[in-house]
Scaffold this motif. Sequence first.
Motif, PDB file in Angstrom:
ATOM      1  N   THR A 179      28.089  44.544  18.387  1.00 21.31           N
ATOM      2  CA  THR A 179      26.853  44.052  17.770  1.00 21.31           C
ATOM      3  C   THR A 179      26.780  42.535  17.718  1.00 21.31           C
ATOM      4  N   GLU A 180      27.909  41.864  17.746  1.00 23.04           N
ATOM      5  CA  GLU A 180      27.909  40.411  17.591  1.00 23.04           C
ATOM      6  C   GLU A 180      28.001  39.679  18.925  1.00 23.04           C
ATOM      7  N   ALA A 181      28.810  40.135  19.869  1.00 21.17           N
ATOM      8  CA  ALA A 181      29.028  39.411  21.113  1.00 21.17           C
ATOM      9  C   ALA A 181      29.500  40.354  22.197  1.00 21.17           C
ATOM     10  N   THR A 182      29.439  39.831  23.407  1.00 18.55           N
ATOM     11  CA  THR A 182      29.991  40.516  24.575  1.00 18.55           C
ATOM     12  C   THR A 182      31.292  39.810  24.943  1.00 18.55           C
ATOM     13  N   THR A 183      32.376  40.549  24.959  1.00 20.71           N
ATOM     14  CA  THR A 183      33.686  39.991  25.296  1.00 20.71           C
ATOM     15  C   THR A 183      34.057  40.434  26.697  1.00 20.71           C
ATOM     16  N   ILE A 184      34.354  39.454  27.547  1.00 22.20           N
ATOM     17  CA  ILE A 184      34.755  39.722  28.926  1.00 22.20           C
ATOM     18  C   ILE A 184      36.193  39.260  29.081  1.00 22.20           C
ATOM     19  N   SER A 185      37.070  40.197  29.364  1.00 20.71           N
ATOM     20  CA  SER A 185      38.495  39.877  29.516  1.00 20.71           C
ATOM     21  C   SER A 185      38.818  39.755  30.994  1.00 20.71           C
ATOM     22  N   LEU A 186      39.342  38.591  31.379  1.00 24.33           N
ATOM     23  CA  LEU A 186      39.712  38.338  32.766  1.00 24.33           C
ATOM     24  C   LEU A 186      41.201  38.607  32.932  1.00 24.33           C
TER      25      LEU A 186
ATOM     26  N   ILE B 138      26.476  38.885  33.686  1.00 23.03           N
ATOM     27  CA  ILE B 138      25.779  38.097  32.667  1.00 23.03           C
ATOM     28  C   ILE B 138      24.431  38.696  32.306  1.00 23.03           C
ATOM     29  N   LYS B 139      23.860  39.482  33.236  1.00 18.80           N
ATOM     30  CA  LYS B 139      22.537  40.052  32.992  1.00 18.80           C
ATOM     31  C   LYS B 139      22.557  41.020  31.818  1.00 18.80           C
ATOM     32  N   SER B 140      23.613  41.808  31.716  1.00 20.91           N
ATOM     33  CA  SER B 140      23.688  42.807  30.645  1.00 20.91           C
ATOM     34  C   SER B 140      24.411  42.302  29.408  1.00 20.91           C
ATOM     35  N   ALA B 141      24.863  41.069  29.447  1.00 21.63           N
ATOM     36  CA  ALA B 141      25.593  40.524  28.302  1.00 21.63           C
ATOM     37  C   ALA B 141      24.639  40.171  27.176  1.00 21.63           C
ATOM     38  N   SER B 142      25.159  40.145  25.971  1.00 23.40           N
ATOM     39  CA  SER B 142      24.349  39.788  24.808  1.00 23.40           C
ATOM     40  C   SER B 142      24.166  38.274  24.738  1.00 23.40           C
ATOM     41  N   HIS B 143      23.520  37.829  23.667  1.00 27.64           N
ATOM     42  CA  HIS B 143      23.244  36.396  23.512  1.00 27.64           C
ATOM     43  C   HIS B 143      24.521  35.572  23.403  1.00 27.64           C
ATOM     44  N   SER B 144      25.571  36.129  22.814  1.00 27.79           N
ATOM     45  CA  SER B 144      26.846  35.431  22.661  1.00 27.79           C
ATOM     46  C   SER B 144      27.893  36.079  23.562  1.00 27.79           C
ATOM     47  N   ILE B 145      28.546  35.259  24.397  1.00 22.86           N
ATOM     48  CA  ILE B 145      29.517  35.751  25.367  1.00 22.86           C
ATOM     49  C   ILE B 145      30.857  35.067  25.099  1.00 22.86           C
ATOM     50  N   VAL B 146      31.924  35.865  25.129  1.00 16.54           N
ATOM     51  CA  VAL B 146      33.275  35.336  24.951  1.00 16.54           C
ATOM     52  C   VAL B 146      34.083  35.692  26.196  1.00 16.54           C
ATOM     53  N   LEU B 147      34.651  34.665  26.840  1.00 17.68           N
ATOM     54  CA  LEU B 147      35.521  34.880  27.990  1.00 17.68           C
ATOM     55  C   LEU B 147      36.963  34.774  27.523  1.00 17.68           C
ATOM     56  N   ASP B 148      37.693  35.885  27.648  1.00 15.01           N
ATOM     57  CA  ASP B 148      39.085  35.943  27.196  1.00 15.01           C
ATOM     58  C   ASP B 148      40.003  35.763  28.400  1.00 15.01           C
ATOM     59  N   LEU B 149      40.797  34.693  28.412  1.00 19.96           N
ATOM     60  CA  LEU B 149      41.674  34.378  29.542  1.00 19.96           C
ATOM     61  C   LEU B 149      43.134  34.714  29.256  1.00 19.96           C
ATOM     62  N   SER B 150      43.388  35.461  28.229  1.00 16.82           N
ATOM     63  CA  SER B 150      44.778  35.707  27.839  1.00 16.82           C
ATOM     64  C   SER B 150      45.535  36.565  28.845  1.00 16.82           C
ATOM     65  N   LYS B 151      44.849  37.368  29.670  1.00 18.96           N
ATOM     66  CA  LYS B 151      45.519  38.281  30.588  1.00 18.96           C
ATOM     67  C   LYS B 151      45.577  37.746  32.021  1.00 18.96           C
ATOM     68  N   LEU B 152      45.186  36.473  32.242  1.00 17.35           N
ATOM     69  CA  LEU B 152      45.252  35.906  33.589  1.00 17.35           C
ATOM     70  C   LEU B 152      46.698  35.737  34.016  1.00 17.35           C
ATOM     71  N   SER B 153      46.996  36.170  35.245  1.00 17.21           N
ATOM     72  CA  SER B 153      48.350  35.982  35.761  1.00 17.21           C
ATOM     73  C   SER B 153      48.489  34.669  36.523  1.00 17.21           C
TER      74      SER B 153
END
Length: 377
Positions: free
Chosen positions: A15-22, A42-57
């Motif tokens: 409900t608050e944001a869209t989180t995208i984990s890379l 990005i088209k289906s993402a909500s108004h607030s987007i969070v990009l999570d880079l913690s799983k990048l190798s």
Amino acid sequence: MTTNTAPSFTVQTDTEATTISLSGAWTTLRLDTVERSFMDSIKSASHSIVLDLSKLSSFDTNGAWVIEQYKRKAASQSKLCTILHADEKDQILLKAVTGRPETEKKQKRDPFYITLLCDIGETVVTELKTTLNIIGFLGEIMLALLRSCYKPHRFRTTALFYHLEHVGLRGIPIIALLSFLIGMVLAYMGAQQLQKFGAQVFVIQLVQVSVLRELGILLTAIVIAGRSGSAFTAQIGAMIANEEIYAMRTTGLDPVDTLVIPRVLALLIMLPILGLIADIMGLLGGALMVWQSLDIGLHGFIIRLHETLNIWNFYVGIVKAPFFAIVIATVGCFQGLQVSGSAESVGRLTTTSVIESIFAVIVIDAGFAIFFAAIGL
């Protein structure tokens, strides 16, 4: 952690944001498999987007640039994009691509009239500053002259006679020749025009007034500005380029006393004399052309000249000479002392010296013309 994992991402929306984990290796060799789908997310993402880079190798500049493009696209759609869990190396790469332009844009240019007005204003301000500096330098010359009166041992007599020769004696041939030719041209053109009205007898008066009042001394000042004024700048400038001025100051010699004062006095003494020679040669040139074109001999020319001569025309012309001399010498020496030490600077300031001297001479001449007209001379 392995480095050969294919790049991927997962999207989680609440409900608050869209989180995208890379995750995986977001590097140049593997990005083509995931870039398009990542950008489309990005088209289906909500108004607030969070990009999570913690799983990048692994991560490189192109991977950072894809993320930067994603952020720009989100901003264009009024969506807020935030990056989380980026380590120090990832932050360095992201910061490096932040200022990279998406497309090369043409630099906006101001309208022509704005550029023209700015150039004119800048030129006017620069010339006003130069004028004030020259006036200040003239005051310094006056003080140096007063010091020379109180301390005669500071005066350079040998330098004065040297410049009297170079400014005066060596300038006589060119000034005499030019004045002679100008007198001939004046008489010829005057005769051609006045013959149409049957008033060719007034050619002698025309030559007399033109040469004595204006052209004799004005032509002399212009020639001296181009000949001696430029020489003053070049000589002093060359001394600065060779560091002779610094050596002079080290030994306790003042460059104004040693270099400037003899040049100023030489011009003050010689310019009225050269102006007198120019007047005589101008009248002789006019007499020769009157004899050839109107068949009036030298005796008739002298008689008519004596009848129409107004001695004030000569005084009006010759009184300008000291002012012209001071201006030419001051500008020439001032520009010479502005040389920065390079040969290019010597040539540029020599040209500037000639232009400024001639301009100042013409302005002063115009001022005298208005003044004498106002007092009825």
